[in-house]
Enzyme design. Structure first.
Site, PDB file in Angstrom:
ATOM      1  N   HIS A   1       0.809  -1.211   0.000  1.00 60.16           N
ATOM      2  CA  HIS A   1       0.000   0.000   0.000  1.00 60.16           C
ATOM      3  C   HIS A   1       0.845   1.264   0.000  1.00 60.16           C
ATOM      4  O   HIS A   1       1.916   1.331   0.592  1.00 60.16           O
ATOM      5  CB  HIS A   1      -0.935   0.008   1.218  1.00 60.16           C
ATOM      6  CG  HIS A   1      -0.220  -0.068   2.533  1.00 60.16           C
ATOM      7  ND1 HIS A   1       0.255   1.034   3.194  1.00 60.16           N
ATOM      8  CD2 HIS A   1       0.108  -1.138   3.310  1.00 60.16           C
ATOM      9  CE1 HIS A   1       0.827   0.671   4.324  1.00 60.16           C
ATOM     10  NE2 HIS A   1       0.761  -0.653   4.425  1.00 60.16           N
ATOM     11  N   ASP A   2       0.375   2.250  -0.742  1.00 62.80           N
ATOM     12  CA  ASP A   2       0.942   3.600  -0.760  1.00 62.80           C
ATOM     13  C   ASP A   2       2.328   3.669  -1.382  1.00 62.80           C
ATOM     14  O   ASP A   2       3.045   4.661  -1.194  1.00 62.80           O
ATOM     15  CB  ASP A   2       0.977   4.196   0.656  1.00 62.80           C
ATOM     16  CG  ASP A   2      -0.379   4.175   1.320  1.00 62.80           C
ATOM     17  OD1 ASP A   2      -1.294   4.831   0.791  1.00 62.80           O
ATOM     18  OD2 ASP A   2      -0.540   3.483   2.354  1.00 62.80           O
TER      19      ASP A   2
ATOM     20  N   GLY B   1       5.082  -1.036   2.862  1.00 59.27           N
ATOM     21  CA  GLY B   1       4.252   0.128   2.611  1.00 59.27           C
ATOM     22  C   GLY B   1       5.040   1.410   2.485  1.00 59.27           C
ATOM     23  O   GLY B   1       6.115   1.576   3.061  1.00 59.27           O
TER      24      GLY B   1
END
Length: 256
Positions: free
Chosen positions: A119-120, A137
């Site tokens: 994520h991200d 992340g």
């Protein structure tokens, strides 16, 4: 072009000449660009946007919810560019609210089997991730970086453009551009000279970058003192400036 045993949510938007193989599932709020080929047993959930001309092989999971205990079902996104090859069992997660709500992957890249983009993350263009390379992340990877098999990048780290990381390397700090690195933890082993030559760097620019590398990593100076000595070269050569700017703005410090 759509196999009758594929399941496509009516709210998904598919471009022209999109191929979807048997038993693949395309969820709501998914947009897929023209000419993208999706093999069998692929799952794509949204909100996710995938560009044109991509090839996604079997058992890949694209746009699934982030693996973050803080995630509470918010409508975060994944965006993937054009002409990527995404091989078997690759996973790319959507973003989180705390990380800006979006995961971005660029164009013209190869993601070999079992690669994970968490994520991200922000991944540039023209990268190569070998089998099982894994980003935690909030990681950023620059254009034309090459990550060997089983490479691991710690959360919030940045990997600069043109970096080559050897098999099994683990980066716990930021990796400046154009380096050749390997080890656990990863340490620099010179410049990625082949990659720099492919960039078309002049002989003078390459010589300046070599001197800059030695000043930062081999002189025994502090990072701040080393950067002061490289200012004249940075003013003359774009690659030296990019190298020094990356180090100056490294959020987690740099590998040394």
């Amino acid at each position: 072009m759509i196999h009758p045993q594929a399941i496509i949510d009516p709210r998904a938007r598919l471009g022209r000449d999109v191929h979807v193989g048997a038993f693949s599932i395309i969820g709501a709020d998914v947009e897929i660009g023209d000419g993208t080929w999706i093999g069998p047993h692929v799952v794509i959930n949204g909100p996710t946007r995938i560009g044109a001309g991509n090839k996604i092989f079997q058992f890949a999971s694209i746009g699934e919810a982030p693996q973050d205990l803080k995630y509470a079902g918010e409508p975060t996104r994944l965006e993937v560019g054009d002409r990527n090859v995404i091989r078997e069992c690759v996973t790319m997660s959507r973003g989180t609210v705390g990380g800006g709500g979006i995961t971005r992957v660029g164009s013209d890249s190869l993601f070999m089997a079992y690669v994970h983009i968490a994520h991200d993350c922000r991944v540039g263009n023209g990268v190569v991730f070998a089998n099982n390379a894994t980003l935690a992340g909030h990681v950023e990877v620059g254009d034309k970086a090459i990550l060997g098999g089983f490479v691991g990048i710690h959360q919030f780290c940045k990997v600069g453009a043109g970096v080559m990381m050897g098999v099994g390397s683990v980066a716990l700090k930021d990796v400046p551009p154009f380096l050749m690195v390997y080890g656990n933890p990863a340490v620099p082993h010179g410049l990625n000279l082949r990659g720099l030559k492919r960039r078309g760097l002049s002989a003078a620019g390459l010589d300046a970058l070599k001197k800059t590398y030695k000043t930062v990593f081999r002189s025994g100076l502090t990072v701040d003192d080393a950067l002061k000595q490289t200012e004249p070269a940075a003013a003359q050569f774009a690659e030296v400036a990019a190298f020094c700017d990356f180090i100056r703005n490294a959020g987690r410090g740099i590998i040394r």
